[in-house]
Motif scaffolding. Structure first.
Motif, PDB file in Angstrom:
ATOM      1  N   VAL A 283       0.856  -1.195   0.000  1.00  0.00           N
ATOM      2  CA  VAL A 283       0.000   0.000   0.000  1.00  0.00           C
ATOM      3  C   VAL A 283       0.886   1.237   0.000  1.00  0.00           C
ATOM      4  O   VAL A 283       1.771   1.373   0.858  1.00  0.00           O
ATOM      5  N   PRO A 284       0.675   2.151  -0.978  1.00  0.00           N
ATOM      6  CA  PRO A 284       1.474   3.378  -0.965  1.00  0.00           C
ATOM      7  C   PRO A 284       1.265   4.127   0.353  1.00  0.00           C
ATOM      8  O   PRO A 284       0.201   4.044   0.970  1.00  0.00           O
ATOM      9  N   THR A 285       2.273   4.858   0.778  1.00  0.00           N
ATOM     10  CA  THR A 285       2.182   5.553   2.069  1.00  0.00           C
ATOM     11  C   THR A 285       2.006   7.060   1.887  1.00  0.00           C
ATOM     12  O   THR A 285       1.909   7.786   2.863  1.00  0.00           O
ATOM     13  N   GLU A 286       1.979   7.510   0.615  1.00  0.00           N
ATOM     14  CA  GLU A 286       1.767   8.931   0.361  1.00  0.00           C
ATOM     15  C   GLU A 286       0.712   9.085  -0.727  1.00  0.00           C
ATOM     16  O   GLU A 286       0.486   8.175  -1.529  1.00  0.00           O
ATOM     17  N   ALA A 287       0.094  10.257  -0.739  1.00  0.00           N
ATOM     18  CA  ALA A 287      -0.927  10.528  -1.758  1.00  0.00           C
ATOM     19  C   ALA A 287      -0.947  12.020  -2.078  1.00  0.00           C
ATOM     20  O   ALA A 287      -0.423  12.838  -1.308  1.00  0.00           O
ATOM     21  N   LEU A 288      -1.531  12.345  -3.231  1.00  0.00           N
ATOM     22  CA  LEU A 288      -1.862  13.738  -3.531  1.00  0.00           C
ATOM     23  C   LEU A 288      -3.347  13.877  -3.261  1.00  0.00           C
ATOM     24  O   LEU A 288      -4.130  12.997  -3.628  1.00  0.00           O
ATOM     25  N   THR A 289      -3.742  14.953  -2.629  1.00  0.00           N
ATOM     26  CA  THR A 289      -5.163  15.119  -2.311  1.00  0.00           C
ATOM     27  C   THR A 289      -5.592  16.579  -2.393  1.00  0.00           C
ATOM     28  O   THR A 289      -4.804  17.473  -2.074  1.00  0.00           O
ATOM     29  N   MET A 290      -6.817  16.799  -2.848  1.00  0.00           N
ATOM     30  CA  MET A 290      -7.396  18.129  -2.684  1.00  0.00           C
ATOM     31  C   MET A 290      -7.354  18.428  -1.192  1.00  0.00           C
ATOM     32  O   MET A 290      -7.513  17.523  -0.361  1.00  0.00           O
ATOM     33  N   GLY A 291      -7.173  19.683  -0.819  1.00  0.00           N
ATOM     34  CA  GLY A 291      -7.190  20.051   0.594  1.00  0.00           C
ATOM     35  C   GLY A 291      -8.621  20.252   1.087  1.00  0.00           C
ATOM     36  O   GLY A 291      -9.580  20.229   0.296  1.00  0.00           O
ATOM     37  N   ILE A 292      -8.738  20.472   2.386  1.00  0.00           N
ATOM     38  CA  ILE A 292     -10.074  20.707   2.951  1.00  0.00           C
ATOM     39  C   ILE A 292     -10.621  22.041   2.415  1.00  0.00           C
ATOM     40  O   ILE A 292     -11.801  22.149   2.085  1.00  0.00           O
ATOM     41  N   GLY A 293      -9.730  23.022   2.285  1.00  0.00           N
ATOM     42  CA  GLY A 293     -10.146  24.314   1.713  1.00  0.00           C
ATOM     43  C   GLY A 293     -10.615  24.149   0.281  1.00  0.00           C
ATOM     44  O   GLY A 293     -11.600  24.780  -0.152  1.00  0.00           O
ATOM     45  N   THR A 294      -9.923  23.294  -0.484  1.00  0.00           N
ATOM     46  CA  THR A 294     -10.320  23.035  -1.880  1.00  0.00           C
ATOM     47  C   THR A 294     -11.724  22.430  -1.900  1.00  0.00           C
ATOM     48  O   THR A 294     -12.590  22.848  -2.676  1.00  0.00           O
ATOM     49  N   ILE A 295     -11.948  21.454  -1.035  1.00  0.00           N
ATOM     50  CA  ILE A 295     -13.249  20.764  -0.983  1.00  0.00           C
ATOM     51  C   ILE A 295     -14.356  21.756  -0.608  1.00  0.00           C
ATOM     52  O   ILE A 295     -15.430  21.775  -1.217  1.00  0.00           O
ATOM     53  N   LEU A 296     -14.055  22.612   0.364  1.00  0.00           N
ATOM     54  CA  LEU A 296     -15.085  23.567   0.828  1.00  0.00           C
ATOM     55  C   LEU A 296     -15.434  24.609  -0.227  1.00  0.00           C
ATOM     56  O   LEU A 296     -16.457  25.276  -0.134  1.00  0.00           O
ATOM     57  N   ASP A 297     -14.578  24.766  -1.251  1.00  0.00           N
ATOM     58  CA  ASP A 297     -14.874  25.722  -2.331  1.00  0.00           C
ATOM     59  C   ASP A 297     -15.956  25.208  -3.276  1.00  0.00           C
ATOM     60  O   ASP A 297     -16.476  25.968  -4.090  1.00  0.00           O
ATOM     61  N   ALA A 298     -16.277  23.906  -3.216  1.00  0.00           N
ATOM     62  CA  ALA A 298     -17.301  23.364  -4.134  1.00  0.00           C
ATOM     63  C   ALA A 298     -18.649  24.025  -3.848  1.00  0.00           C
ATOM     64  O   ALA A 298     -18.958  24.361  -2.704  1.00  0.00           O
ATOM     65  N   GLU A 299     -19.420  24.193  -4.907  1.00  0.00           N
ATOM     66  CA  GLU A 299     -20.750  24.815  -4.781  1.00  0.00           C
ATOM     67  C   GLU A 299     -21.654  23.971  -3.865  1.00  0.00           C
ATOM     68  O   GLU A 299     -22.372  24.485  -3.026  1.00  0.00           O
TER      69      GLU A 299
END
Ligand code: F6R
Length: 248
Positions: free
Chosen positions: A175-191
Protein backbone atom coordinates in the motif's frame (compact mmCIF):
# COMPACT_ATOMS: atom_id res chain seq x y z
CA UNK A 1 -26.82 20.66 6.26
CA UNK A 2 -29.23 18.03 5.04
CA UNK A 3 -29.00 14.45 6.33
CA UNK A 4 -30.80 11.71 4.43
CA UNK A 5 -30.87 8.32 6.15
CA UNK A 6 -31.56 5.42 3.80
CA UNK A 7 -32.08 1.70 4.30
CA UNK A 8 -29.11 0.26 2.48
CA UNK A 9 -26.26 0.87 0.06
CA UNK A 10 -28.45 0.42 -3.03
CA UNK A 11 -30.80 3.15 -1.79
CA UNK A 12 -27.81 5.35 -0.96
CA UNK A 13 -26.59 4.95 -4.54
CA UNK A 14 -30.00 5.77 -6.03
CA UNK A 15 -30.56 8.83 -3.83
CA UNK A 16 -27.08 10.18 -4.56
CA UNK A 17 -27.40 9.49 -8.30
CA UNK A 18 -30.65 11.46 -8.45
CA UNK A 19 -28.92 14.46 -6.87
CA UNK A 20 -25.92 14.21 -9.23
CA UNK A 21 -28.09 13.68 -12.33
CA UNK A 22 -30.26 16.65 -11.47
CA UNK A 23 -27.15 18.85 -11.35
CA UNK A 24 -25.80 17.44 -14.62
CA UNK A 25 -29.09 18.06 -16.38
CA UNK A 26 -29.36 21.62 -15.06
CA UNK A 27 -25.94 22.79 -16.30
CA UNK A 28 -23.88 22.15 -19.41
CA UNK A 29 -20.22 21.59 -18.51
CA UNK A 30 -21.21 20.46 -15.03
CA UNK A 31 -18.08 20.06 -12.91
CA UNK A 32 -18.33 16.94 -10.78
CA UNK A 33 -15.85 16.19 -8.00
CA UNK A 34 -15.41 12.44 -7.50
CA UNK A 35 -14.19 10.04 -4.84
CA UNK A 36 -12.93 6.47 -5.03
CA UNK A 37 -13.21 3.70 -2.43
CA UNK A 38 -15.99 1.24 -1.75
CA UNK A 39 -18.67 3.73 -0.74
CA UNK A 40 -19.42 5.51 -4.05
CA UNK A 41 -19.61 2.29 -6.11
CA UNK A 42 -23.46 2.04 -5.79
CA UNK A 43 -23.66 5.68 -6.97
CA UNK A 44 -21.48 4.93 -10.02
CA UNK A 45 -23.52 1.76 -10.82
CA UNK A 46 -26.73 3.80 -10.72
CA UNK A 47 -25.26 6.58 -12.90
CA UNK A 48 -24.24 3.93 -15.45
CA UNK A 49 -27.76 2.49 -15.35
CA UNK A 50 -29.25 5.96 -15.84
CA UNK A 51 -26.92 6.54 -18.78
CA UNK A 52 -27.91 3.24 -20.43
CA UNK A 53 -31.62 3.21 -19.65
CA UNK A 54 -32.54 6.87 -19.35
CA UNK A 55 -29.98 8.52 -21.62
CA UNK A 56 -28.18 10.46 -18.88
CA UNK A 57 -25.62 12.38 -20.91
CA UNK A 58 -22.01 12.74 -19.72
CA UNK A 59 -20.65 14.23 -22.96
CA UNK A 60 -20.12 17.72 -21.53
CA UNK A 61 -19.44 16.74 -17.91
CA UNK A 62 -16.04 17.59 -16.44
CA UNK A 63 -14.68 15.63 -13.48
CA UNK A 64 -11.97 16.17 -10.88
CA UNK A 65 -11.05 13.37 -8.52
CA UNK A 66 -10.14 14.09 -4.95
CA UNK A 67 -6.93 12.13 -4.70
CA UNK A 68 -4.42 9.61 -6.00
CA UNK A 69 -1.66 7.51 -4.51
CA UNK A 70 1.92 8.69 -5.02
CA UNK A 71 4.25 6.35 -6.87
CA UNK A 72 1.85 4.21 -8.88
CA UNK A 73 0.91 4.70 -12.55
CA UNK A 74 -2.65 5.22 -13.73
CA UNK A 75 -2.41 1.77 -15.32
CA UNK A 76 -1.82 0.13 -11.91
CA UNK A 77 -4.95 -1.78 -10.86
CA UNK A 78 -5.04 -0.09 -7.45
CA UNK A 79 -4.54 3.44 -8.77
CA UNK A 80 -7.51 5.74 -8.48
CA UNK A 81 -7.34 6.54 -12.22
CA UNK A 82 -7.73 2.82 -12.97
CA UNK A 83 -10.59 2.59 -10.47
CA UNK A 84 -12.46 5.51 -12.06
CA UNK A 85 -12.09 4.10 -15.57
CA UNK A 86 -13.30 0.68 -14.42
CA UNK A 87 -16.14 1.83 -12.17
CA UNK A 88 -17.53 4.73 -14.21
CA UNK A 89 -15.72 6.38 -17.12
CA UNK A 90 -15.46 3.27 -19.35
CA UNK A 91 -19.25 2.79 -19.17
CA UNK A 92 -20.60 6.26 -19.97
CA UNK A 93 -20.17 8.74 -22.83
CA UNK A 94 -17.75 10.97 -20.96
CA UNK A 95 -14.83 12.61 -22.76
CA UNK A 96 -11.83 11.05 -20.98
CA UNK A 97 -9.84 14.24 -21.63
CA UNK A 98 -12.34 16.04 -19.39
CA UNK A 99 -11.69 13.61 -16.51
CA UNK A 100 -8.96 14.64 -14.10
CA UNK A 101 -7.26 12.53 -11.46
CA UNK A 102 -4.17 13.87 -9.66
CA UNK A 103 -0.94 12.53 -11.19
CA UNK A 104 0.74 10.43 -8.51
CA UNK A 105 3.81 10.11 -10.76
CA UNK A 106 4.38 13.86 -11.15
CA UNK A 107 8.10 14.73 -10.84
CA UNK A 108 7.31 17.94 -9.02
CA UNK A 109 4.33 17.18 -6.77
CA UNK A 110 4.11 20.73 -5.43
CA UNK A 111 3.93 22.24 -8.89
CA UNK A 112 1.40 19.63 -9.98
CA UNK A 113 -0.84 20.39 -6.97
CA UNK A 114 -0.80 24.12 -7.78
CA UNK A 115 -1.70 23.28 -11.41
CA UNK A 116 -4.56 21.05 -10.25
CA UNK A 117 -6.01 23.97 -8.29
CA UNK A 118 -5.70 26.21 -11.38
CA UNK A 119 -7.36 23.59 -13.60
CA UNK A 120 -10.34 23.44 -11.22
CA UNK A 121 -10.55 27.24 -11.12
CA UNK A 122 -10.28 27.47 -14.95
CA UNK A 123 -13.34 25.20 -15.22
CA UNK A 124 -15.29 27.55 -12.94
CA UNK A 125 -14.92 25.47 -9.75
CA UNK A 126 -16.55 22.21 -8.70
CA UNK A 127 -20.37 22.24 -8.88
CA UNK A 128 -20.90 19.09 -6.81
CA UNK A 129 -18.21 17.29 -4.83
CA UNK A 130 -18.87 13.66 -3.95
CA UNK A 131 -17.13 12.50 -0.77
CA UNK A 132 -16.72 9.32 1.25
CA UNK A 133 -15.46 9.46 4.83
CA UNK A 134 -12.70 7.50 6.55
CA UNK A 135 -13.38 5.72 9.84
CA UNK A 136 -11.05 8.35 11.36
CA UNK A 137 -13.08 11.21 9.84
CA UNK A 138 -10.78 11.91 6.90
CA UNK A 139 -12.13 13.35 3.64
CA UNK A 140 -10.02 12.95 0.53
CA UNK A 141 -6.70 12.02 2.09
CA UNK A 142 -6.93 14.83 4.61
CA UNK A 143 -6.07 12.90 7.73
CA UNK A 144 -6.83 14.13 11.26
CA UNK A 145 -4.64 17.13 12.03
CA UNK A 146 -4.72 18.54 8.48
CA UNK A 147 -5.34 22.29 8.35
CA UNK A 148 -8.98 23.06 7.65
CA UNK A 149 -7.79 25.65 5.10
CA UNK A 150 -5.46 23.28 3.21
CA UNK A 151 -5.26 23.25 -0.59
CA UNK A 152 -4.25 20.38 -2.92
CA UNK A 153 -1.08 18.88 -1.49
CA UNK A 154 1.07 15.79 -1.01
CA UNK A 155 0.45 13.98 2.24
CA UNK A 156 1.51 10.92 4.22
CA UNK A 157 -1.23 8.39 5.00
CA UNK A 158 -1.83 7.41 8.62
CA UNK A 159 -1.27 3.85 9.73
CA UNK A 160 -5.03 3.33 10.13
CA UNK A 161 -5.72 4.45 6.54
CA UNK A 162 -2.93 2.25 5.16
CA UNK A 163 -4.48 -0.64 7.12
CA UNK A 164 -8.03 0.17 5.91
CA UNK A 165 -6.79 0.30 2.29
CA UNK A 166 -4.64 -2.81 2.51
CA UNK A 167 -7.70 -5.00 1.81
CA UNK A 168 -7.32 -4.01 -1.83
CA UNK A 169 -3.62 -4.89 -2.07
CA UNK A 170 -1.93 -8.28 -1.83
CA UNK A 171 -0.02 -7.29 1.30
CA UNK A 172 0.04 -4.25 3.55
CA UNK A 173 3.64 -3.44 2.44
CA UNK A 174 2.31 -2.83 -1.10
CA UNK A 175 0.00 0.00 0.00
CA UNK A 176 1.47 3.38 -0.96
CA UNK A 177 2.18 5.55 2.07
CA UNK A 178 1.77 8.93 0.36
CA UNK A 179 -0.93 10.53 -1.76
CA UNK A 180 -1.86 13.74 -3.53
CA UNK A 181 -5.16 15.12 -2.31
CA UNK A 182 -7.40 18.13 -2.68
CA UNK A 183 -7.19 20.05 0.59
CA UNK A 184 -10.07 20.71 2.95
CA UNK A 185 -10.15 24.31 1.71
CA UNK A 186 -10.32 23.03 -1.88
CA UNK A 187 -13.25 20.76 -0.98
CA UNK A 188 -15.09 23.57 0.83
CA UNK A 189 -14.87 25.72 -2.33
CA UNK A 190 -17.30 23.36 -4.13
CA UNK A 191 -20.75 24.82 -4.78
CA UNK A 192 -22.37 21.76 -3.19
CA UNK A 193 -21.07 18.70 -1.35
CA UNK A 194 -22.56 15.21 -1.26
CA UNK A 195 -21.07 12.93 1.40
CA UNK A 196 -21.93 9.23 1.30
CA UNK A 197 -21.36 6.79 4.15
CA UNK A 198 -22.38 3.19 4.73
CA UNK A 199 -21.48 0.62 7.38
CA UNK A 200 -21.34 0.59 11.16
CA UNK A 201 -17.59 1.31 11.08
CA UNK A 202 -18.41 4.82 9.81
CA UNK A 203 -21.07 5.64 12.44
CA UNK A 204 -18.76 7.44 14.89
CA UNK A 205 -17.02 9.48 12.17
CA UNK A 206 -20.42 10.47 10.71
CA UNK A 207 -21.69 11.62 14.13
CA UNK A 208 -18.46 13.53 14.82
CA UNK A 209 -18.72 15.21 11.40
CA UNK A 210 -22.36 16.25 11.77
CA UNK A 211 -22.75 17.04 15.44
CA UNK A 212 -19.27 17.17 16.96
CA UNK A 213 -17.14 20.28 17.35
CA UNK A 214 -15.49 21.64 14.21
CA UNK A 215 -11.93 20.44 14.63
CA UNK A 216 -9.01 19.23 12.55
CA UNK A 217 -9.19 16.04 14.66
CA UNK A 218 -12.21 15.14 12.51
CA UNK A 219 -11.55 16.73 9.08
CA UNK A 220 -15.14 16.06 7.90
CA UNK A 221 -16.45 18.33 10.69
CA UNK A 222 -15.25 21.27 8.54
CA UNK A 223 -18.27 20.56 6.32
CA UNK A 224 -20.39 22.22 9.03
CA UNK A 225 -19.01 25.53 7.66
CA UNK A 226 -20.39 24.84 4.18
CA UNK A 227 -23.84 26.18 3.25
CA UNK A 228 -24.85 23.36 0.88
CA UNK A 229 -23.94 19.90 2.18
CA UNK A 230 -26.02 16.74 1.90
CA UNK A 231 -25.13 13.55 3.78
CA UNK A 232 -26.68 10.38 2.36
CA UNK A 233 -26.02 7.65 4.91
CA UNK A 234 -27.29 4.14 5.54
CA UNK A 235 -29.10 3.26 8.77
CA UNK A 236 -26.10 1.40 10.17
CA UNK A 237 -23.89 4.46 9.61
CA UNK A 238 -26.42 6.63 11.47
CA UNK A 239 -26.55 4.74 14.78
CA UNK A 240 -24.31 7.13 16.75
CA UNK A 241 -26.15 10.29 15.65
CA UNK A 242 -28.18 11.88 18.43
CA UNK A 243 -29.94 14.89 16.97
CA UNK A 244 -33.69 14.64 16.55
CA UNK A 245 -33.71 16.97 13.51
CA UNK A 246 -31.64 14.44 11.63
CA UNK A 247 -34.29 11.74 12.10
CA UNK A 248 -37.31 13.97 11.47
C1 F6R B 1 -11.19 8.28 -1.81
C2 F6R B 1 -11.20 9.16 -0.65
C3 F6R B 1 -11.30 8.63 0.74
C4 F6R B 1 -12.45 7.65 0.91
C5 F6R B 1 -12.49 7.13 2.34
C6 F6R B 1 -13.56 6.07 2.52
O1 F6R B 1 -11.08 9.01 -3.01
O2 F6R B 1 -11.09 10.32 -0.83
O3 F6R B 1 -11.46 9.71 1.63
O4 F6R B 1 -13.64 8.28 0.59
O5 F6R B 1 -11.26 6.57 2.69
O6 F6R B 1 -13.22 4.95 1.78
P1 F6R B 1 -14.26 3.74 1.57
O7 F6R B 1 -15.37 4.28 0.76
O8 F6R B 1 -13.48 2.70 0.82
O9 F6R B 1 -14.68 3.31 2.92
Amino acid sequence: MQVIIVKDKAQMGKTAAEIVAEGMQAKEHFVLGLATGTTPIPLYRELIRMHRKEGLDFSTTITFNLDEYVGIEGTHEQSYRFFMNRELFDHVNINKKATHVPDGMADDAEMFCAEYESMIADCGGVDCQVLGIGSNGHIGFNEPGTSLGSRTHKTALTESTVKDNSRLFEKVEDVPTEALTMGIGTILDAESILLLASGANKAKAVADAIEGPVTATCPASALQFHPNVTFVITEDAATVLKLEWVRA
